[in-house]
Scaffold this motif. Structure first.
Motif, PDB file in Angstrom:
ATOM      1  N   ALA A   1       0.725  13.832  15.548  1.00 51.10           N
ATOM      2  CA  ALA A   1       0.946  13.393  14.166  1.00 51.10           C
ATOM      3  C   ALA A   1       1.537  11.991  14.122  1.00 51.10           C
ATOM      4  O   ALA A   1       1.122  11.135  13.295  1.00 51.10           O
ATOM      5  N   ILE A   2       2.497  11.711  15.009  1.00 52.93           N
ATOM      6  CA  ILE A   2       3.096  10.368  15.048  1.00 52.93           C
ATOM      7  C   ILE A   2       2.052   9.338  15.434  1.00 52.93           C
ATOM      8  O   ILE A   2       1.983   8.231  14.853  1.00 52.93           O
ATOM      9  N   SER A   3       1.227   9.699  16.422  1.00 48.84           N
ATOM     10  CA  SER A   3       0.187   8.756  16.859  1.00 48.84           C
ATOM     11  C   SER A   3      -0.808   8.470  15.744  1.00 48.84           C
ATOM     12  O   SER A   3      -1.185   7.303  15.511  1.00 48.84           O
ATOM     13  N   SER A   4      -1.217   9.514  15.055  1.00 49.92           N
ATOM     14  CA  SER A   4      -2.193   9.327  13.963  1.00 49.92           C
ATOM     15  C   SER A   4      -1.596   8.508  12.832  1.00 49.92           C
ATOM     16  O   SER A   4      -2.267   7.624  12.260  1.00 49.92           O
ATOM     17  N   PHE A   5      -0.352   8.801  12.484  1.00 47.44           N
ATOM     18  CA  PHE A   5       0.291   8.028  11.410  1.00 47.44           C
ATOM     19  C   PHE A   5       0.516   6.577  11.842  1.00 47.44           C
ATOM     20  O   PHE A   5       0.318   5.630  11.065  1.00 47.44           O
ATOM     21  N   SER A   6       0.905   6.409  13.107  1.00 46.43           N
ATOM     22  CA  SER A   6       1.240   5.067  13.585  1.00 46.43           C
ATOM     23  C   SER A   6       0.036   4.148  13.603  1.00 46.43           C
ATOM     24  O   SER A   6       0.161   2.935  13.335  1.00 46.43           O
ATOM     25  N   CYS A   7      -1.133   4.713  13.923  1.00 41.99           N
ATOM     26  CA  CYS A   7      -2.313   3.843  14.007  1.00 41.99           C
ATOM     27  C   CYS A   7      -2.700   3.275  12.634  1.00 41.99           C
ATOM     28  O   CYS A   7      -3.409   2.265  12.546  1.00 41.99           O
ATOM     29  N   VAL A   8      -2.244   3.910  11.561  1.00 44.45           N
ATOM     30  CA  VAL A   8      -2.557   3.426  10.210  1.00 44.45           C
ATOM     31  C   VAL A   8      -1.737   2.185   9.874  1.00 44.45           C
ATOM     32  O   VAL A   8      -2.178   1.313   9.113  1.00 44.45           O
TER      33      VAL A   8
ATOM     34  N   ILE B   1      -1.363  -3.414   7.943  1.00 42.55           N
ATOM     35  CA  ILE B   1      -0.926  -4.810   8.072  1.00 42.55           C
ATOM     36  C   ILE B   1      -2.135  -5.721   8.192  1.00 42.55           C
ATOM     37  O   ILE B   1      -2.176  -6.833   7.640  1.00 42.55           O
ATOM     38  N   PHE B   2      -3.162  -5.246   8.913  1.00 40.44           N
ATOM     39  CA  PHE B   2      -4.404  -6.028   9.057  1.00 40.44           C
ATOM     40  C   PHE B   2      -5.024  -6.299   7.691  1.00 40.44           C
ATOM     41  O   PHE B   2      -5.431  -7.434   7.387  1.00 40.44           O
ATOM     42  N   ARG B   3      -5.081  -5.281   6.847  1.00 32.27           N
ATOM     43  CA  ARG B   3      -5.636  -5.454   5.495  1.00 32.27           C
ATOM     44  C   ARG B   3      -4.751  -6.397   4.677  1.00 32.27           C
ATOM     45  O   ARG B   3      -5.258  -7.201   3.875  1.00 32.27           O
ATOM     46  N   LEU B   4      -3.440  -6.298   4.885  1.00 30.22           N
ATOM     47  CA  LEU B   4      -2.529  -7.195   4.174  1.00 30.22           C
ATOM     48  C   LEU B   4      -2.770  -8.643   4.589  1.00 30.22           C
ATOM     49  O   LEU B   4      -2.791  -9.552   3.742  1.00 30.22           O
ATOM     50  N   PHE B   5      -2.981  -8.854   5.889  1.00 27.14           N
ATOM     51  CA  PHE B   5      -3.240 -10.210   6.377  1.00 27.14           C
ATOM     52  C   PHE B   5      -4.582 -10.725   5.874  1.00 27.14           C
ATOM     53  O   PHE B   5      -4.730 -11.926   5.584  1.00 27.14           O
ATOM     54  N   ILE B   6      -5.579  -9.860   5.776  1.00 30.62           N
ATOM     55  CA  ILE B   6      -6.877 -10.271   5.249  1.00 30.62           C
ATOM     56  C   ILE B   6      -6.727 -10.692   3.782  1.00 30.62           C
ATOM     57  O   ILE B   6      -7.304 -11.692   3.334  1.00 30.62           O
ATOM     58  N   HIS B   7      -5.925  -9.933   3.067  1.00 31.60           N
ATOM     59  CA  HIS B   7      -5.735 -10.229   1.634  1.00 31.60           C
ATOM     60  C   HIS B   7      -4.971 -11.537   1.440  1.00 31.60           C
ATOM     61  O   HIS B   7      -5.244 -12.294   0.491  1.00 31.60           O
ATOM     62  N   TYR B   8      -4.006 -11.817   2.342  1.00 32.96           N
ATOM     63  CA  TYR B   8      -3.199 -13.032   2.225  1.00 32.96           C
ATOM     64  C   TYR B   8      -3.538 -14.041   3.336  1.00 32.96           C
ATOM     65  O   TYR B   8      -2.673 -14.755   3.847  1.00 32.96           O
TER      66      TYR B   8
ATOM     67  N   LEU C   1      -3.442  -6.854  15.886  1.00 41.21           N
ATOM     68  CA  LEU C   1      -3.237  -5.663  15.044  1.00 41.21           C
ATOM     69  C   LEU C   1      -4.258  -4.573  15.362  1.00 41.21           C
ATOM     70  O   LEU C   1      -3.928  -3.387  15.410  1.00 41.21           O
ATOM     71  N   VAL C   2      -5.491  -4.963  15.571  1.00 39.02           N
ATOM     72  CA  VAL C   2      -6.526  -3.964  15.918  1.00 39.02           C
ATOM     73  C   VAL C   2      -6.201  -3.320  17.270  1.00 39.02           C
ATOM     74  O   VAL C   2      -6.309  -2.103  17.435  1.00 39.02           O
ATOM     75  N   SER C   3      -5.795  -4.153  18.234  1.00 38.50           N
ATOM     76  CA  SER C   3      -5.462  -3.592  19.552  1.00 38.50           C
ATOM     77  C   SER C   3      -4.245  -2.672  19.479  1.00 38.50           C
ATOM     78  O   SER C   3      -4.182  -1.644  20.175  1.00 38.50           O
ATOM     79  N   LEU C   4      -3.275  -3.006  18.614  1.00 41.70           N
ATOM     80  CA  LEU C   4      -2.116  -2.123  18.447  1.00 41.70           C
ATOM     81  C   LEU C   4      -2.519  -0.787  17.833  1.00 41.70           C
ATOM     82  O   LEU C   4      -1.973   0.267  18.185  1.00 41.70           O
ATOM     83  N   SER C   5      -3.457  -0.831  16.908  1.00 45.13           N
ATOM     84  CA  SER C   5      -3.952   0.422  16.335  1.00 45.13           C
ATOM     85  C   SER C   5      -4.595   1.292  17.408  1.00 45.13           C
ATOM     86  O   SER C   5      -4.384   2.508  17.463  1.00 45.13           O
ATOM     87  N   PHE C   6      -5.351   0.653  18.326  1.00 44.13           N
ATOM     88  CA  PHE C   6      -5.955   1.397  19.441  1.00 44.13           C
ATOM     89  C   PHE C   6      -4.889   1.897  20.422  1.00 44.13           C
ATOM     90  O   PHE C   6      -5.048   2.941  21.055  1.00 44.13           O
TER      91      PHE C   6
ATOM     92  N   LEU D   1       6.273  -3.653  19.378  1.00 42.69           N
ATOM     93  CA  LEU D   1       5.453  -4.841  19.110  1.00 42.69           C
ATOM     94  C   LEU D   1       5.183  -4.997  17.623  1.00 42.69           C
ATOM     95  O   LEU D   1       5.245  -6.122  17.076  1.00 42.69           O
ATOM     96  N   VAL D   2       4.867  -3.880  16.949  1.00 45.41           N
ATOM     97  CA  VAL D   2       4.579  -3.958  15.514  1.00 45.41           C
ATOM     98  C   VAL D   2       5.803  -4.438  14.748  1.00 45.41           C
ATOM     99  O   VAL D   2       5.738  -5.343  13.896  1.00 45.41           O
TER     100      VAL D   2
END
Length: 796
Positions: free
Chosen positions: A534-541, A546-553, A571-576, A764-765
């Motif tokens: 559950a922590i892993s699944s939540f953490s990957c989001v 943040i990636f979407r936030l950076f795309i928006h800004y 950010l993508v690599s951290l999600s992986f 890192l995040v």
């Protein structure tokens, strides 16, 4: 002197057998048997005289001379005592004269070199000794005492018993030899040894005469709780069945000569007439003793002083007598004499049916029944086979012994305090179809509570789950109970060794049964596995958000300030990184074991490579602006991507080599946690694993070092400081992971690695992006070019 009824019965048994054979038409037809009877009164001198009289045919002792011509003397029956049988046997063996004993049991008589013409209708003591030892082992008495008479009977008997008991795994607590002369022995000390010994079973190989002083002293010292095993010499003794010894001898079990019945014999005994019966003098002695009367004109030979007014008529009714004379319920010695007569008759019948060219003489000729030599009849004795009325077949082995068959008798305590000797089974050494013991356990009377078999061992019985371990300095039967070692069981009491459970099984708490080991791995059904998943699944989001936030800004200065595209890759690599933790949860399948560590290494190599690229960009951005700097030519938009590709490619090469040369595989680990099968992935090559992890540490260390050196460079958002803290946290997590993983076991080792992955990824995040997200969302006034440039100028 006392007239012995049982001896007179034995004499009548011989008469009855002779008369019965003479009336048969199928055995020695038209031939009449006769007999001589001598009473030596158990005197050795008389034994020698009687033997020589029979050999010479006169009442004069003339060795090497025989005046008897017809009828020939076929064989001699006797003696009952082994010592006297040996004395007679030495003489008869010289003449090759057949001799049959009905009660001599000494094993010395089996020596065919010394007693070449001796046979017997009772088994040798060797068979009895073996049988008694086997009975001791049959009842699981492993700690016994041995007492015997100090003569050939006792010495030879105990020698065999001790050998057989030791061979069967039991032990002898003590050995005592008793003398008939009480002056020559200390009865008190003998009984003291019996009393103090923990052996509760005594094997007594002697006659009743030797045993009486010992029993009297045992009563005097109040010895209780001892059970006797009796040899045939006293197992049916009437002297010991008195109430005086009932507390000691009740429950005794032992061997007796095989008993049987003789059809019509009781009627024959009751039909005896004292006036016209062979052995008239013996008959009158018997009559006067039995009826308490006196024959006219006869001297009173009875020990009872009779009134002369009570004369014997000879018409008294023997059926009214109740004594050992007409007791035919369990014939032993009398039946052996009866058998001996039939053996002689059958040997004579075989000689009579001899056919020319098949006989024992020179050129295979036959001898005549009215004129034969003793050695000629001896040839037929060795091969004789007699079928008796009880369906038993009698024959002799190469040592002159018949088939070994004994009765097992048990001494039952009566309500009046007397003892009855009850047959409870048989011992048949010739029975090959079933167990040589045939015992009716329910018919045995034991002097114990609940009629249980007496307990006689040197150590307490070891329950299931334990094994017997010998005590130092004690016999092998003296042991202590030791619990079975880890992974072993014993499912029987008194086990010598524990059994090892199969590799996939484990003992229960009692260690008496193996059951399948539980299988352990970090599964999704496990609470720990669910939590980490559950922590892993939540953490990957979080990195994706943040990636979407950076795309928006993406057009804002804070996003563009430190290479917007590298941050997105990071950010993508951290999600992986968060997602790769899921590969460590669940059953370790071969594919999962093969790829999970490689995936973890590659994703984290990509992540740390991005941070290293950002670190170098920060340094180059300030160093290249200095006049005359040689770094200008390296300052290209492709530099960070080249760093990322090269660093990741090195890790990729290491992983490919690892998976090709020594790939990981799933295994069952039974040593990590006792009683549990840990299903885990074997990395196969620890060197390759630590090389992969060491490379990550190397990249992180380089990033930390460069960022630390560049931490004071002017930068409103100070990317170098953020990288320094992130790398410090990253390295700390993995440095602590190494000892933690080595100390953990089973699924907790995997959990520790997942925890390290999640923690380092969160470090890192948080360190790299938390402050930027805070400014973007909550301090938009700081996210402007004017603010960024103004602060720069202010510093300058």
């Amino acid at each position: 002197m006392r007239f012995r009824y049982e001896n007179y019965q034995q004499f009548q048994a011989m008469r009855y057998a002779v008369e019965e054979i003479n009336q048969r038409s199928d055995l020695l037809p038209n031939i009449t048997l006769g007999f001589y009877a001598y009473d030596s009164c158990a005197a050795q001198q008389n034994e020698i005289k009687g033997t020589l009289w029979m050999l010479t045919g006169t009442n004069e002792v003339m060795p090497n001379y025989c005046c008897r011509k017809s009828p020939p003397l076929s064989a001699i029956i006797g003696h009952s005592k082994s010592t006297y049988s040996m004395l007679i046997g030495h003489i008869l063996g010289l003449y090759k004269f057949p001799q049959i004993s009905y009660f001599s049991t000494s094993s010395l008589l089996s020596d065919r070199t010394t007693f070449s013409s001796f046979f017997r209708t009772v088994p040798s003591d060797v068979f009895q000794s073996r049988g008694l030892a086997q009975m001791v082992l049959h009842f699981k008495w492993t700690w016994v005492g041995l007492i015997a008479s100090n003569d050939d009977y006792g010495y030879k008997g105990l020698e065999v018993i001790k050998q057989e008991i030791t061979k069967g795994g039991a032990c002898v607590a003590y050995i005592i030899y008793m003398s008939r002369n009480l002056i020559d022995q200390n009865i008190h000390n003998i009984v003291q040894v019996i009393k103090e010994s923990s052996a509760n079973v005594l094997v007594a190989f002697c006659t009743d005469v030797y045993l009486i002083p010992v029993l009297d002293e045992m009563l005097k010292q109040n010895v209780t709780g001892k059970s006797f095993v009796a040899s045939e010499a006293w197992s049916i003794s009437n002297v010991l069945t008195v109430p005086k010894y009932s507390s000691l001898l009740s429950g005794t079990i032992g061997f007796a000569f095989h008993s049987s019945t003789i059809p019509g014999f009781q009627n024959y005994l009751n039909s005896i007439n004292p006036l016209n019966t062979p052995g008239t003098m013996w008959s009158t002695f018997f009559w006067e003793e039995a009826f308490g009367c006196t024959f006219p004109n006869q001297t009173n030979h009875s020990i009872i002083v009779n009134d002369l007014e009570n004369p014997c008529t000879g018409d008294e009714n023997l059926e009214n007598l109740q004594n050992s004379y007409n007791d035919v319920s369990s014939l032993r010695a009398s039946h052996n004499i009866y058998t001996a007569v039939y053996v002689i008759a059958k040997a004579l019948d075989d000689l009579n049916h001899c056919r020319t060219l098949a006989g024992p003489l020179f050129n295979k000729y036959c001898s005549k029944l009215n004129n034969f030599e003793p050695w000629q009849l001896l040839h037929y004795f060795k091969k004789v086979r007699v079928k008796l009325s009880n369906d038993r077949e009698v024959y002799f082995d190469e040592d002159g012994n018949p088939p070994a068959v004994y009765d097992i008798v048990n001494w039952h305590l009566g309500s009046d305090g007397t003892i009855r000797q009850v047959k409870v089974g048989n011992y048949d050494a010739t029975d090959t179809s079933r167990n040589i013991f045939s015992i009716n356990i329910s018919a045995i009377w034991w002097p114990t509570e609940n009629n249980e078999i007496p307990f006689s061992v040197c150590g307490q019985s070891c329950p299931v789950g334990f094994r017997k371990a010998p005590r130092r300095g004690k016999p092998v039967c003296c042991f202590e109970c030791v619990p079975c070692a880890q992974g072993e069981i014993s499912n029987q009491t008194d086990s010598i060794d524990c059994l090892k459970c199969p590799w996939n099984m484990w003992p229960n708490s009692r260690r008496d049964r193996c059951f399948p080991k539980p299988i352990e791995f970090l599964s999704y059904e496990d609470s720990l596995g669910i939590t980490l998943a559950a922590i892993s699944s939540f953490s990957c989001v979080v990195p994706i958000s943040i990636f979407r936030l950076f795309i928006h800004y993406k057009s804002t200065p804070i996003v563009r300030a430190n290479n917007h595209y590298v941050s997105c890759i990071l950010l993508v690599s951290l999600s992986f990184c968060f997602l790769c933790a899921l590969a460590f949860i669940g059953y370790p399948q071969p594919e999962k074991c093969l790829l999970r560590q490689a995936a973890f290494g590659l994703v984290f190599a990509l992540c740390v490579s991005c941070i290293l690229a950002k670190t170098i960009i920060v340094v180059f951005a300030f160093m290249a602006t200095k006049p005359g700097s040689s770094l200008k030519k390296w300052t290209t938009p492709y530099l960070p991507y080249m760093i990322i590709v090269i660093c990741t490619l090195i890790q990729f090469t290491l992983c490919v080599l690892w998976l090709t040369i020594s790939p990981p595989f799933p295994q069952y680990n039974i040593e990590a946690k006792p009683g549990i099968i840990v299903v885990e992935c074997n990395e196969n090559s620890p060197f390759a694993f630590w090389c992969m992890l060491g490379y990550l540490g190397f990249l992180a260390s380089v990033s930390f070092t460069v960022a630390f050196l560049a931490r004071r460079l002017p930068d409103n958002f100070n990317e170098a400081k953020l990288i320094t803290f992130s790398m410090l946290a990253f390295l700390s997590v993995w440095v602590y992971f190494i000892p933690a993983s080595l100390s953990a076991q089973g699924k907790y080792t995997v959990a520790m690695e997942i925890f390290a992955i999640l923690t380092s990824s969160w470090a890192l995040v948080v360190c790299m992006f938390l402050s930027k997200c805070f400014i973007i969302l909550f301090r938009p006034n700081m996210n402007s070019r004017e603010n960024l440039m103004g602060k720069d100028r202010g510093r300058k």
